[in-house]
Design an enzyme around this catalytic site. Structure first.
Site, PDB file in Angstrom:
ATOM      1  N   LYS A 162       2.014   1.794  -5.209  1.00  0.00           N
ATOM      2  CA  LYS A 162       2.540   1.628  -6.452  1.00  0.00           C
ATOM      3  C   LYS A 162       1.754   1.707  -7.673  1.00  0.00           C
ATOM      4  CE  LYS A 162       3.188  -2.560  -4.462  1.00  0.00           C
ATOM      5  NZ  LYS A 162       2.849  -2.292  -3.047  1.00  0.00           N
ATOM      6  N   GLN A 177       2.179  -6.201  -2.873  1.00  0.00           N
ATOM      7  CA  GLN A 177       2.606  -6.001  -1.512  1.00  0.00           C
ATOM      8  C   GLN A 177       3.920  -5.510  -1.279  1.00  0.00           C
ATOM      9  OE1 GLN A 177       1.407  -9.497  -2.646  1.00  0.00           O
ATOM     10  NE2 GLN A 177      -0.541  -8.691  -2.093  1.00  0.00           N
ATOM     11  N   GLY A 220      -4.384  -4.828  -3.766  1.00  0.00           N
ATOM     12  CA  GLY A 220      -5.338  -3.588  -4.381  1.00  0.00           C
ATOM     13  C   GLY A 220      -4.477  -2.500  -4.610  1.00  0.00           C
ATOM     14  N   HIS A 221      -4.360  -2.275  -6.106  1.00  0.00           N
ATOM     15  CA  HIS A 221      -3.782  -1.194  -6.460  1.00  0.00           C
ATOM     16  C   HIS A 221      -4.807  -0.151  -7.109  1.00  0.00           C
ATOM     17  CE1 HIS A 221      -0.044  -3.907  -7.207  1.00  0.00           C
ATOM     18  NE2 HIS A 221      -0.379  -3.619  -5.986  1.00  0.00           N
ATOM     19  N   ASP A 244       0.769  -1.202  -0.057  1.00  0.00           N
ATOM     20  CA  ASP A 244       0.076  -0.006   0.012  1.00  0.00           C
ATOM     21  C   ASP A 244       0.681   1.130   0.027  1.00  0.00           C
ATOM     22  OD1 ASP A 244      -2.184  -1.640   0.240  1.00  0.00           O
ATOM     23  OD2 ASP A 244      -1.780  -1.934   2.366  1.00  0.00           O
TER      24      ASP A 244
HETATM   25  P1  IMP Z   1      -2.433 -13.096   2.488  1.00  0.00           P
HETATM   26  O1  IMP Z   1      -1.483 -12.407   1.542  1.00  0.00           O
HETATM   27  O2  IMP Z   1      -3.917 -12.910   2.087  1.00  0.00           O
HETATM   28  O3  IMP Z   1      -2.145 -14.327   2.947  1.00  0.00           O
HETATM   29  O4  IMP Z   1      -2.174 -11.947   3.989  1.00  0.00           O
HETATM   30  C1  IMP Z   1      -0.798 -12.075   4.626  1.00  0.00           C
HETATM   31  C2  IMP Z   1      -0.654 -10.653   5.053  1.00  0.00           C
HETATM   32  O5  IMP Z   1      -0.367  -9.918   4.035  1.00  0.00           O
HETATM   33  C3  IMP Z   1      -1.858 -10.136   5.998  1.00  0.00           C
HETATM   34  O6  IMP Z   1      -1.242  -9.074   6.651  1.00  0.00           O
HETATM   35  C4  IMP Z   1      -2.504  -9.311   4.839  1.00  0.00           C
HETATM   36  O7  IMP Z   1      -2.909  -7.910   5.320  1.00  0.00           O
HETATM   37  C5  IMP Z   1      -1.108  -8.660   4.069  1.00  0.00           C
HETATM   38  N1  IMP Z   1      -1.414  -8.332   2.823  1.00  0.00           N
HETATM   39  C6  IMP Z   1      -1.511  -9.192   1.673  1.00  0.00           C
HETATM   40  N2  IMP Z   1      -1.706  -8.265   0.460  1.00  0.00           N
HETATM   41  C7  IMP Z   1      -1.524  -7.219   0.831  1.00  0.00           C
HETATM   42  C8  IMP Z   1      -1.431  -5.951   0.072  1.00  0.00           C
HETATM   43  O8  IMP Z   1      -1.775  -5.805  -1.028  1.00  0.00           O
HETATM   44  N3  IMP Z   1      -1.381  -4.835   0.817  1.00  0.00           N
HETATM   45  C9  IMP Z   1      -1.230  -4.683   2.202  1.00  0.00           C
HETATM   46  N4  IMP Z   1      -1.187  -5.903   2.894  1.00  0.00           N
HETATM   47  C10 IMP Z   1      -1.390  -7.017   2.157  1.00  0.00           C
HETATM   48 MG    MG Z   2      -2.842  -1.972  -1.817  1.00  0.00          MG
END
Ligand code: IMP
Ligand code: MG
Length: 430
Positions: free
Chosen positions: A16, A224, A40-41, A13
């Site tokens: 990007k 991420q 989520g972009h 977040d």
């Molecule tokens: P997962 O990717 O759903 O397995 O989540 C694992 C961790 O990564 C959690 O803390 C999520 O909130 C975090 N996470 C996954 N994708 C994103 C993203 O795009 N932005 C921020 N945090 C993320």
């Molecule tokens: Mg995001």
């Protein structure tokens, strides 16, 4: 020709999406290399706001090729939904979008496992997005995963599905005590997805190699962030993929020497969604001010993001892990209203000052940030189109961060819109 990786320097977040969207102007191909629809972009154009989860942020530019690399995991339903919603908003896709046949498929039982295992973890929960990302990568590493190519082969799909479901259904029934999944229904649905996805399949490694031989600029879009990387992040509070710049090589199939530059995207403060240590987290009114000012709510799950000051220990660590050639500073405008701004320059642990990221999560949980306080500029930065147009104190803040991290900013973003950007130096330039 130049190839550039855009990578998140913090916990995701960082903004990007906007940076990739801007740089797509100069690129011919944009490729995502890791993660899935947990990302989520958010991108704001003249036509409004778009939130993309799977499809590279470059898709909003007509004629640019967009690819999903084999290091990603794909939920076909989420993909088709995103495609449909882009189509409804007039984004023409045609043959611009390509997916690697190696991409692992998120199956319905992965989502169930994600949700149920989080429940079972209780206070150890990770705070996942519940989209089946982790369990899909588990099967990949366990060598039982189903890949996109498998959806085109009836026998292989049937065989793999039966094998996987025997194990998963046993766990659902005996451990979680929940209903099992029906193999036949899943088989039919995923065969259909195979037919729908077939036109998009292409060898992405080869596509990249061909395009760069033709002298085209290639842009690798990270999802991420570094602190969520499965190997180098704040394990176990991470996602299950290689989010760092190195993930572009494994996730697409390009050799490290084919990469020219790495742009680290870093927010002027820090946020994180989900559980896990966060040394500069602010729980009171200041944290609220950051959350409100920066609209810090998850674009995938809507969860409020945890907010805190800029952390130079993390930024330096990230610079090293990814070997940034330059950085993009985002959301500087969110600090416009602050009278005082703090920056963590180091950590203190049991009386000792630490400048490097500790290896132990337990220590990271216990450290106290060592702050330097600077005066805020208390005026708007959004109109500035060059560094010299910024308030002097905002300029000092930027140089202060550059000195702390040991790398310079090539882009400074002062708002969500495309034009609210200061382009200091073209990141594609070698
Ligand atoms: P997962 O990717 O759903 O397995 O989540 C694992 C961790 O990564 C959690 O803390 C999520 O909130 C975090 N996470 C996954 N994708 C994103 C993203 O795009 N932005 C921020 N945090 C993320
Ligand atoms: Mg995001």
């Amino acid at each position: 020709m130049s190839s550039l990786i855009v990578v998140g320097a913090q916990w995701g977040d960082e903004g990007k999406g906007k940076i990739v969207d801007l740089l797509t102007d100069k690129a011919h191909v944009v490729i995502r290399y890791a993660g899935g629809h947990n990302a989520g972009h958010t991108i704001i154009t003249g036509k409004g706001k778009y939130i993309l989860h799977l499809i590279p942020s470059g898709i909003l530019h007509p004629r640019k090729k967009c690819c999903l690399g084999g290091g990603m995991v794909l939920d076909p339903e989420a993909f088709l939904k995103e495609l449909d919603s882009l189509g409804k908003r007039g984004v023409k896709i045609g043959s611009r979008l390509k997916i690697s046949p190696d991409i692992h498929i998120i199956m319905p039982y992965h989502k169930t496992m994600d949700v149920e295992s989080e429940k079972l973890r209780g206070k150890r929960k990770i705070g996942t997005t519940g989209r089946g990302i982790g369990p899909a990568y588990v099967d990949k590493i366990a060598r039982t995963g189903i890949r996109l190519a498998d959806l085109l082969d009836r026998d292989v799909l049937k065989d793999k599905l039966e094998y996987n479901l025997a194990e998963k259904n046993f766990i659902f029934e005996k451990i979680y005590g929940i209903p099992t999944h029906n193999a036949k229904a899943i088989y039919r649905r995923f065969l259909k997805y195979g037919r729908l996805l077939e036109p998009y399949i292409e060898d992405i490694s080869r596509l990249v190699s061909d395009e760069s031989r033709r002298g085209r600029n290639i842009l690798f879009e990270g999802a991420q962030g570094t602190m969520l990387d499965v190997d180098h992040g704040s394990y176990p509070f991470v996602t299950s993929s290689s989010a760092i710049a190195g993930g572009a090589c494994t996730g697409v199939g390009v050799g490290p020497t084919a990469i020219d530059s790495v742009l680290g995207v870093i927010k002027a403060y820090t946020t994180r969604v989900g559980e896990g240590p966060f040394p500069t987290e602010l729980e009171g009114a200041v944290g609220e001010q950051l959350r409100d000012g920066g609209s810090e709510y998850g674009s995938t799950t809507g969860r409020p993001r945890r907010c805190g000051w800029f952390d130079a220990v993390i930024a330096r660590y990230s610079r090293r892990i990814n070997n940034f050639s330059g950085m993009a500073l985002t959301k500087l405008d969110v600090l416009d209203t602050f009278r005082e701004i703090k920056v963590a320059v180091a950590y203190r642990y049991r009386g000792k000052v630490m400048k490097e990221m500790p290896a132990s999560l337990r220590i990271l949980r216990e450290v106290e940030p060592v702050y330097r306080t600077v005066k805020g500029w208390e005026e708007s930065t959004s109109q500035a189109r060059s560094l010299s147009e910024l308030p002097p104190r905002a300029r000092s803040y930027i140089s202060f961060l550059e000195d702390l991290v040991g790398c310079s900013f090539q882009i400074v973003s002062t708002g969500a819109n495309r034009k609210e950007t200061i382009m200091v130096r073209d990141p594609f330039l070698k």
